[in-house]
Structures are given as C-alpha cells and as structure tokens.
Motif scaffolding. Sequence first.
Motif, mmCIF file in Angstrom:
data_model
loop_
_atom_site.group_PDB
_atom_site.id
_atom_site.type_symbol
_atom_site.label_atom_id
_atom_site.label_comp_id
_atom_site.label_asym_id
_atom_site.label_seq_id
_atom_site.Cartn_x
_atom_site.Cartn_y
_atom_site.Cartn_z
ATOM 1 N N GLU A 35 0.870 -1.178 0.000
ATOM 2 C CA GLU A 35 0.000 0.000 0.000
ATOM 3 C C GLU A 35 0.902 1.222 0.000
ATOM 4 O OE1 GLU A 35 -3.548 0.068 2.657
ATOM 5 O OE2 GLU A 35 -2.483 1.748 3.576
ATOM 6 N N GLU A 37 0.831 5.718 -0.711
ATOM 7 C CA GLU A 37 0.105 6.938 -1.053
ATOM 8 C C GLU A 37 0.933 7.724 -2.060
ATOM 9 O OE1 GLU A 37 -1.244 9.425 2.158
ATOM 10 O OE2 GLU A 37 -1.927 7.687 3.308
ATOM 11 N N ILE A 50 -3.747 9.781 -4.010
ATOM 12 C CA ILE A 50 -4.229 8.459 -4.383
ATOM 13 C C ILE A 50 -3.624 7.425 -3.433
ATOM 14 C CG2 ILE A 50 -4.401 6.724 -6.234
ATOM 15 C CD1 ILE A 50 -5.683 9.347 -7.036
ATOM 16 N N ARG A 52 -2.781 3.665 -3.337
ATOM 17 C CA ARG A 52 -2.634 2.565 -4.298
ATOM 18 C C ARG A 52 -2.338 1.266 -3.550
ATOM 19 N NH1 ARG A 52 -2.856 4.720 -9.107
ATOM 20 N NH2 ARG A 52 -2.207 6.880 -9.411
ATOM 21 N N LYS A 53 -3.062 0.226 -3.937
ATOM 22 C CA LYS A 53 -2.846 -1.100 -3.349
ATOM 23 C C LYS A 53 -2.479 -2.062 -4.460
ATOM 24 C CE LYS A 53 -5.474 -0.731 0.821
ATOM 25 N NZ LYS A 53 -5.743 -1.587 1.943
ATOM 26 N N TYR A 69 -5.175 -1.392 -7.568
ATOM 27 C CA TYR A 69 -6.179 -0.344 -7.743
ATOM 28 C C TYR A 69 -5.768 0.890 -6.955
ATOM 29 C CZ TYR A 69 -7.940 -1.835 -3.165
ATOM 30 O OH TYR A 69 -8.061 -2.143 -1.843
ATOM 31 N N GLY A 70 -6.362 1.980 -7.325
ATOM 32 C CA GLY A 70 -6.106 3.234 -6.634
ATOM 33 C C GLY A 70 -7.409 3.869 -6.202
ATOM 34 N N VAL A 71 -7.397 4.489 -5.048
ATOM 35 C CA VAL A 71 -8.576 5.164 -4.508
ATOM 36 C C VAL A 71 -8.212 6.627 -4.273
ATOM 37 C CG1 VAL A 71 -10.218 5.240 -2.590
ATOM 38 C CG2 VAL A 71 -9.323 3.040 -3.355
ATOM 39 N N ASP A 72 -9.052 7.519 -4.759
ATOM 40 C CA ASP A 72 -8.829 8.948 -4.563
ATOM 41 C C ASP A 72 -9.132 9.284 -3.101
ATOM 42 O OD1 ASP A 72 -8.843 11.707 -4.475
ATOM 43 O OD2 ASP A 72 -9.943 11.952 -6.356
ATOM 44 N N ILE A 73 -8.117 9.672 -2.360
ATOM 45 C CA ILE A 73 -8.283 10.012 -0.937
ATOM 46 C C ILE A 73 -8.045 11.500 -0.694
ATOM 47 C CG2 ILE A 73 -7.750 7.683 -0.084
ATOM 48 C CD1 ILE A 73 -4.898 8.744 0.558
#
Length: 195
Positions: A35, A37, A50, A52-53, A69-73
């Motif tokens: 993980e 960032e 983002i 990212r994992k 995948y990436g998540v907008d944080i």
Amino acid sequence: KTDYEYCEFRNLDTRIADERSKLFQEVIASGKENEIETFQLIKDGSTKHILRKSYPVFENGEFKLMIGYGVDITQIKESQSKLQKNENRYRALFESNPLPVIVIDLNGIIISTNSALLKETGHNPTEIIGQHIGLLLSEKGKNAFPDWFSSFVKDPETKYQSEIKVRNAKGALLDFEITIKKFDFGEQNSQILIS
C-alpha cells in the motif's frame, strides 16, 4: 496500456511510471501486498492524493499477475490537514495561556498540562503526565479530592472554584486559585480542565 503509455496519454510526468515500475518489482520480490500513497499535481494547481494497493498473485510459486487499484483520498487528506491545523491552533492557545492549566480524565489521571504550570511548579511533564493529580496536591487536598471531584463530575454544569495547595517539584506547597470545568468529548473521553 503500460504506465508509460498512460503517462504519455495523460501528459503526466514519466517519473510516475518509474515509481510504479519500481513498486511493482518490490511487490513481486516480497510476495506480499503493498500500500502506498501517491499524489498528482493537477493543471489547476491542486493536488490529487491516491492510495494505491497492489496484490501479487502467484501460481505454483511463480508470479502470474498483479491486482492493483487506486482510490482517490484527496478529501480525506484535506480533512486531515484541516483537523491538524485546528489542533495546532488550539494546542498553541493552550500552551501560550499565561495561567497554569492541567487536563485530567474522569479518574483524575493527568492527560496534559501547559508550560505555565510546569514553570510555576518546576515539574517535568514526564514526571506528572499519566499520574494521578493527587501527586500535585497537599495531603489535605489529596484526602478531600475524591469527595469534591465526584460531586463535580455528577453535576458537570457546575464551575468549581477554590483555593488549593499544590506541591512543586521540590515538595514545597504553593497557593493556587483554581477553576474547574468539564469538557465532554463522549462518555469515554470526558476531560476536566483545571486552571
């Protein structure tokens, strides 16, 4: 598309692709999920954060594919930044208060204190934080503490004012006028401010 093709398509710095490639190789070598960032500078000058994992998939000990995948944080990071600024502001007000202030929990354990109290008493924060407030009180105050404290906790609207003797680092007793106020941050986190 490869990361380099993506960067070219989006007109992004290819260092992003370099970092992803390096991370990809590290995840494969470790065989464990990862993980990280990352952030991207947007054309309008803002920053997109983002999370990212990456999960490597192996079959018979051989690397087969990477699930990532990436998540907008961005909103989370902005909220954390605002919260930190507020905390810093209130911490500065607490620390710069010229009156001695001490914060205890509902069991009388010292949570924090400001520099004015430390200066007045000569105590070191490591000596008193985490200790019961009775450590700072005269014998008379220590004996009276359970009664007045429990009655105060039962009626939190009460603003308690009194004169007490406080023990300094050398053991001498100092006269203090105190005001006590309860702050309720949820049942488990109630705190008492004494100044």
